[in-house]
Design a protein around this motif. Sequence first.
Motif, mmCIF file in Angstrom:
data_model
loop_
_atom_site.group_PDB
_atom_site.id
_atom_site.type_symbol
_atom_site.label_atom_id
_atom_site.label_comp_id
_atom_site.label_asym_id
_atom_site.label_seq_id
_atom_site.Cartn_x
_atom_site.Cartn_y
_atom_site.Cartn_z
ATOM 1 N N VAL A 9 -6.404 8.355 7.388
ATOM 2 C CA VAL A 9 -4.965 8.570 6.878
ATOM 3 C C VAL A 9 -4.097 8.889 8.110
ATOM 4 C CG1 VAL A 9 -3.235 8.836 4.886
ATOM 5 C CG2 VAL A 9 -5.883 8.745 4.373
ATOM 6 N N THR A 10 -3.655 8.056 8.876
ATOM 7 C CA THR A 10 -2.730 8.477 9.915
ATOM 8 C C THR A 10 -1.335 8.305 9.417
ATOM 9 O OG1 THR A 10 -2.570 6.351 10.487
ATOM 10 C CG2 THR A 10 -4.422 7.727 11.558
ATOM 11 N N THR A 11 -0.083 8.865 10.084
ATOM 12 C CA THR A 11 1.132 8.600 9.639
ATOM 13 C C THR A 11 1.249 7.049 9.633
ATOM 14 O OG1 THR A 11 1.639 10.533 10.946
ATOM 15 C CG2 THR A 11 3.514 8.884 10.532
ATOM 16 N N SER A 12 1.062 6.097 10.503
ATOM 17 C CA SER A 12 1.114 4.817 10.348
ATOM 18 C C SER A 12 0.462 4.099 9.070
ATOM 19 C CB SER A 12 0.742 4.008 11.401
ATOM 20 O OG SER A 12 -0.606 4.145 11.635
ATOM 21 N N ARG A 13 -0.573 4.802 8.865
ATOM 22 C CA ARG A 13 -1.450 4.184 7.508
ATOM 23 C C ARG A 13 -0.571 4.621 6.312
ATOM 24 N NH1 ARG A 13 -2.406 2.171 3.949
ATOM 25 N NH2 ARG A 13 -4.454 1.747 2.781
ATOM 26 N N ALA A 14 -0.387 5.987 6.147
ATOM 27 C CA ALA A 14 0.531 6.537 5.257
ATOM 28 C C ALA A 14 1.766 5.698 4.953
ATOM 29 C CB ALA A 14 0.813 7.952 5.439
ATOM 30 N N LEU A 15 2.590 5.419 5.928
ATOM 31 C CA LEU A 15 3.754 4.663 5.485
ATOM 32 C C LEU A 15 3.644 3.335 5.159
ATOM 33 C CD1 LEU A 15 5.745 6.006 8.729
ATOM 34 C CD2 LEU A 15 5.873 6.652 6.500
ATOM 35 N N PHE A 16 2.455 2.819 5.722
ATOM 36 C CA PHE A 16 2.075 1.214 5.412
ATOM 37 C C PHE A 16 1.701 1.168 3.772
ATOM 38 C CE2 PHE A 16 -1.030 -2.347 4.965
ATOM 39 C CZ PHE A 16 -0.127 -3.160 5.346
ATOM 40 N N SER A 17 1.350 2.344 3.465
ATOM 41 C CA SER A 17 0.910 2.448 1.985
ATOM 42 C C SER A 17 2.140 2.252 0.993
ATOM 43 C CB SER A 17 0.090 3.737 1.483
ATOM 44 O OG SER A 17 1.050 4.902 1.590
ATOM 45 N N HIS A 18 3.143 2.624 1.521
ATOM 46 C CA HIS A 18 4.570 2.398 0.856
ATOM 47 C C HIS A 18 4.864 0.861 0.570
ATOM 48 C CE1 HIS A 18 5.569 6.744 0.001
ATOM 49 N NE2 HIS A 18 4.889 7.052 0.953
ATOM 50 N N ILE A 19 4.646 0.352 1.734
ATOM 51 C CA ILE A 19 4.946 -1.304 1.671
ATOM 52 C C ILE A 19 3.940 -1.788 0.841
ATOM 53 C CG2 ILE A 19 4.798 -3.138 3.260
ATOM 54 C CD1 ILE A 19 5.398 -1.620 5.525
ATOM 55 N N GLU A 20 2.626 -1.482 0.967
ATOM 56 C CA GLU A 20 1.760 -1.780 -0.089
ATOM 57 C C GLU A 20 2.224 -1.606 -1.489
ATOM 58 O OE1 GLU A 20 -2.667 -1.670 1.842
ATOM 59 O OE2 GLU A 20 -1.706 0.337 1.250
ATOM 60 N N ASP A 21 2.799 -0.453 -1.660
ATOM 61 C CA ASP A 21 3.147 -0.141 -3.113
ATOM 62 C C ASP A 21 4.350 -1.111 -3.748
ATOM 63 O OD1 ASP A 21 3.171 1.498 -5.459
ATOM 64 O OD2 ASP A 21 4.931 2.246 -4.806
ATOM 65 N N ALA A 22 5.332 -1.150 -2.815
ATOM 66 C CA ALA A 22 6.171 -2.227 -2.914
ATOM 67 C C ALA A 22 5.767 -3.591 -3.250
ATOM 68 C CB ALA A 22 7.279 -2.398 -1.810
ATOM 69 N N VAL A 23 4.885 -4.156 -2.739
ATOM 70 C CA VAL A 23 4.234 -5.396 -2.836
ATOM 71 C C VAL A 23 3.557 -5.465 -4.448
ATOM 72 C CG1 VAL A 23 2.285 -6.845 -2.400
ATOM 73 C CG2 VAL A 23 3.888 -6.010 -0.494
ATOM 74 N N ARG A 24 3.027 -4.379 -4.619
ATOM 75 C CA ARG A 24 2.297 -4.240 -6.107
ATOM 76 C C ARG A 24 3.244 -4.060 -7.099
ATOM 77 N NH1 ARG A 24 -1.556 -0.605 -3.232
ATOM 78 N NH2 ARG A 24 -3.622 -1.548 -3.259
ATOM 79 N N TRP A 25 4.457 -3.580 -6.697
ATOM 80 C CA TRP A 25 5.763 -3.347 -7.711
ATOM 81 C C TRP A 25 6.022 -5.021 -8.034
ATOM 82 C CZ3 TRP A 25 10.408 -5.302 -8.212
ATOM 83 C CH2 TRP A 25 10.973 -4.927 -9.039
ATOM 84 N N GLY A 26 6.052 -5.756 -6.624
ATOM 85 C CA GLY A 26 6.537 -7.203 -7.198
ATOM 86 C C GLY A 26 5.346 -7.912 -7.961
ATOM 87 N N MET A 27 4.288 -7.549 -7.809
ATOM 88 C CA MET A 27 3.165 -8.547 -8.375
ATOM 89 C C MET A 27 3.090 -8.214 -9.850
ATOM 90 S SD MET A 27 0.055 -7.865 -6.063
ATOM 91 C CE MET A 27 -1.262 -8.668 -6.828
ATOM 92 N N VAL A 28 3.452 -6.690 -10.204
ATOM 93 C CA VAL A 28 3.358 -6.230 -11.694
ATOM 94 C C VAL A 28 4.711 -6.891 -12.054
ATOM 95 C CG1 VAL A 28 3.898 -4.341 -13.000
ATOM 96 C CG2 VAL A 28 2.086 -4.020 -11.147
ATOM 97 N N HIS A 29 5.765 -6.817 -11.762
ATOM 98 C CA HIS A 29 6.992 -7.378 -12.053
ATOM 99 C C HIS A 29 7.131 -8.829 -11.974
ATOM 100 C CE1 HIS A 29 7.673 -2.951 -12.131
ATOM 101 N NE2 HIS A 29 8.057 -3.036 -13.346
ATOM 102 N N ARG A 30 6.376 -9.597 -11.567
ATOM 103 C CA ARG A 30 6.450 -11.102 -11.208
ATOM 104 C C ARG A 30 6.872 -11.882 -12.408
ATOM 105 N NH1 ARG A 30 1.451 -13.228 -8.011
ATOM 106 N NH2 ARG A 30 0.734 -12.641 -9.896
ATOM 107 N N PRO A 31 8.185 -12.678 -12.195
ATOM 108 C CA PRO A 31 8.395 -13.438 -13.637
ATOM 109 C C PRO A 31 7.471 -14.700 -13.738
ATOM 110 C CG PRO A 31 9.647 -13.866 -11.971
ATOM 111 C CD PRO A 31 8.929 -12.713 -11.267
ATOM 112 N N GLY A 32 7.699 -15.321 -14.834
ATOM 113 C CA GLY A 32 6.861 -16.555 -15.152
ATOM 114 C C GLY A 32 5.719 -16.470 -16.344
#
Length: 341
Positions: A9-32
């Motif tokens: 878990v390097t700094t770049s990997r840690a920061l990328f996990s926040h991008i992953e979390d934003a994607v997961r938020w979008g998947m959870v709240h996806r309409p339709g």
Amino acid sequence: MTRRLVADVTTSRALFSHIEDAVRWGMVHRPGRAATTRDAAFKDYLRSVRQVMKRRPQDFEVLGRRMLAQDEHSSIIELTLRTHAPVASGDMLFVDWLNHPDNISGRSVAGGVYWTTPIPHRPSTRRRADSQEILSSVLDLGGVDARGGTDIDPLTATHGLRITPRFFTVAGVRNQDVTLFVTQRSDWPKRASSYLAHAKPGDHVTARVLPHPHRITGGGSGLAVATGSGAAGVFAALRSGIGGISLIWGVGSKALEPWVIEELADHQTAGHLDRLIVVHSPQRVTDHVPEHLASSEHQPDWIYVSGNSAMGEQVHSQLEVAFGVNRVRELHGQLRYINST
């Protein structure tokens, strides 16, 4: 999430996990609207998972353990835990685990600030911990001997693997007591299953409770095919009073303990277990599935498959031969065919 290995878990990997979390938020709240019953169930599940994962894990006290089945090299243990958390039979516990003391002994690590291990819906953050905490609950030392060396620096990530929680199916709930089935082999590293298999009464473990849609809900007669501790979901259904179950259970060369045989006989007497086939080596559960389907008067109303992935793939192929690809796809979409392998 069950078999996922998290490396450095390097700094770049840690920061990328926040991008992953934003994607997961979008998947959870996806309409339709969901296309199938299964899609709708998993859409609801993802919403609940995100809420659960954002909270702290629940505490479970180990009450006892008893052997379920064993042979010379492997065993299945039933572990009983007590908790104040709401848990239902068939739920999944996302269990935290610690390194075995034998893996910690003789190793050194510098305490300090490190990036936490990213897991779904919990991105990495900076945290401070002392040497003992890092060795026991951060770094995955289960296979460290193969990597060589005794000195580990979490800040430069020279070790490489992190501890991640592990899924276990709740095999039964009675009042505040929860049971899990845990498989252990002598040649497996001392990791997640080993941690639970060796837990003693009075020990405490932490876990998050996830209401996974892959469970037997009943309704008509059904076929359950399981290997080893994969039968936990079937026991969860039987212990909840769900009936109409035909079970083909592969236990390898392990001998079942008398209490298990007795419990299954009680389920048969109660009318919950219509048919039971316990399969021992060298036979496999897949040797019995086509015969069972051919001998049944009508197609099962639901099918539940749980165990190792190779078995799951073969059973899936057998079902497609028996019912046709379109029918199997239809049952899957209706959550009446669950392949949890």
